[in-house]
Scaffold this motif. Structure first.
Motif: not given
Length: 192
Positions: A161-162, A164-169, A172, A178
């Motif tokens: 999950g971290a 995926m969110h890190s990729y979007v935001e 990475h 995270r």
């Protein structure tokens, strides 16, 4: 004999080149967007060169996913809880730079299209983390009542999950932070 060794070495180089090219293409386009032709073009080999080593795009994707742990090797030897932490942090730090790890992260989203019902990348990482946590528990680092399998699944799910969110935001960039945060939250509940 020397001729055979040369051919073997050439075949191994070609296989590695194809895997690297496949990783780059999967990382950029995902499983659905990738094709064997795009992979062959990126690798600079013929379709026959790809198919000599891999029967299908699915087999290539499975090889990349199965090979993920080979690219996550902590620089210092550790065991138990420290190794579990080290593995997740090495993964988090290397993900942005490694086409193989980026491909693995991207392929997780589509693994239902190429992985069997028994095998999956989450289970692969859960086994690795669980083994380290079991060692930690056996050595008294973790409380005796800690459910090692459940915590291993939790760590893998949290890291996924971290990622995926890190990729979007942040593409990475903040993933190591995270993952450190995951461990800071989790460790007080686990340690003796």
């Amino acid at each position: 004999m020397a001729g055979r060794a040369v051919k073997q070495a050439r075949a191994e180089r070609t296989r590695a080149t194809v895997l690297e090219a496949a990783a780059e293409v999967f990382a950029e386009l995902g499983f659905s967007g990738a094709s064997v032709m795009k992979i062959a073009d990126r690798a600079g080999v013929t379709l026959g060169g790809v198919y000599f080593h891999f029967r299908s795009k699915e087999e290539l994707a499975r090889a990349i996913v199965a090979g993920q742990p080979d690219f996550v090797v902590p620089p210092k030897a550790s065991t138990g809880l420290q190794r579990a932490i080290d593995v997740t942090l090495v993964w988090a730090r290397a993900l942005a730079e490694s086409p193989m790890l980026r491909a693995g992260a991207r392929l997780v989203w589509e693994q239902d299209r190429f992985m069997g019902t028994v095998e999956n990348s989450h289970e692969q990482w859960t086994v690795i983390v669980a083994a380290d946590l079991q060692t930690a528990q056996d050595e008294g680092e973790l409380r005796a009542d800690v459910d090692v399998q459940a915590v291993a699944r939790l760590v893998v799910n949290a890291c996924t999950g971290a990622q995926m969110h890190s990729y979007v935001e942040t593409a990475h960039k903040d993933l190591p932070d995270r993952v450190e945060e995951i461990w800071r939250c989790l460790l007080p509940a686990l340690k003796n």
